[in-house]
Scaffold this active site. Structure first.
Site, PDB file in Angstrom:
ATOM      1  N   SER A 134     104.579  47.673  17.892  1.00 45.48           N
ATOM      2  CA  SER A 134     103.221  47.725  17.739  1.00 45.48           C
ATOM      3  C   SER A 134     102.392  47.462  18.571  1.00 45.48           C
ATOM      4  O   SER A 134     102.786  46.076  19.640  1.00 45.48           O
ATOM      5  CB  SER A 134     103.241  47.317  16.132  1.00 45.48           C
ATOM      6  OG  SER A 134     102.057  47.111  15.955  1.00 45.48           O
ATOM      7  N   TYR A 147     104.164  39.216  11.129  1.00 46.91           N
ATOM      8  CA  TYR A 147     104.257  40.780  11.554  1.00 46.91           C
ATOM      9  C   TYR A 147     104.291  40.997  13.425  1.00 46.91           C
ATOM     10  O   TYR A 147     104.514  41.112  14.128  1.00 46.91           O
ATOM     11  CB  TYR A 147     103.424  41.486  10.980  1.00 46.91           C
ATOM     12  CG  TYR A 147     103.647  43.115  11.941  1.00 46.91           C
ATOM     13  CD1 TYR A 147     104.608  43.628  10.958  1.00 46.91           C
ATOM     14  CD2 TYR A 147     102.839  43.984  12.353  1.00 46.91           C
ATOM     15  CE1 TYR A 147     105.172  44.912  11.342  1.00 46.91           C
ATOM     16  CE2 TYR A 147     102.670  45.282  12.417  1.00 46.91           C
ATOM     17  CZ  TYR A 147     104.250  45.794  11.975  1.00 46.91           C
ATOM     18  OH  TYR A 147     104.670  47.679  12.182  1.00 46.91           O
TER      19      TYR A 147
END
Length: 177
Positions: A134, A147
């Site tokens: 990501s 995350y």
């Protein structure tokens, strides 16, 4: 990408994994879409996609899925490590058990699946591992520290795996949506 590849994708109950499984199957590849709950994949069968139960946090589940695919198709050309989730909250307050679960799912799970598939790829002299990272693995955002950390780890692990596996004809690719 060559046609008719055998591809295992994790996290196909929704989102990127589901869309990718549909697209790759439409392009003529043999796709094994996986999820913890295979009943969430029932509708994919009508599109020619094989549904596989696979929990990236369960070593036996990983071994069983890889064995099933290798027995069924005779090879595994590509693994797409897509399964994961995002824990939201300030790091000062996030539950540590949840934090550990996120790292287990988003970091340890992809490594465990790669370890299960790599011996088959080495024997066939080729393969590809695609890890879904990501942009927050590079540019962190507040309230998503767990995350961000997990995706940063996947970025670095992908780089290391790329170097280690190149001599065996195995490509490692990082996709950072």
């Amino acid at each position: 990408m060559l046609k008719n590849q055998v591809i295992l994708i994790t996290g196909c109950s929704s989102g990127i994994g589901r869309a990718l499984s549909l697209e790759l199957a439409a392009r003529g590849h043999r796709v094994y879409a996986s999820a913890r709950r295979p009943e969430a994949l029932e509708d994919l069968k009508s599109k020619g996609i094989d549904a596989v139960a696979l929990d990236v946090n369960d070593g036996e589940s990983i071994k069983a899925a890889v064995h099933l695919i290798h027995e069924d198709a005779g090879r595994i050309d590509m693994v797409v490590n897509n399964a994961g989730f995002s824990l939201v909250g300030p790091l000062a307050e996030v539950d540590l058990a949840d934090f550990r679960r996120e790292l287990e799912t988003n970091v340890v799970g992809p490594v465990a699946l790669a370890q299960a598939a790599i011996p088959h790829m080495v024997k066939q002299g080729s393969g590809r591992i695609v890890n879904v990272g990501s942009t927050v693995g590079i540019l962190p955002t507040p309230f998503a520290g767990a995350y961000c950390a997990s995706k940063s780890a996947i970025h670095m692990l992908s780089e290391v795996m790329r170097i280690e596996l190149a001599p065996f004809g195995i490509d490692v690719i990082l996709v950072a949506p």
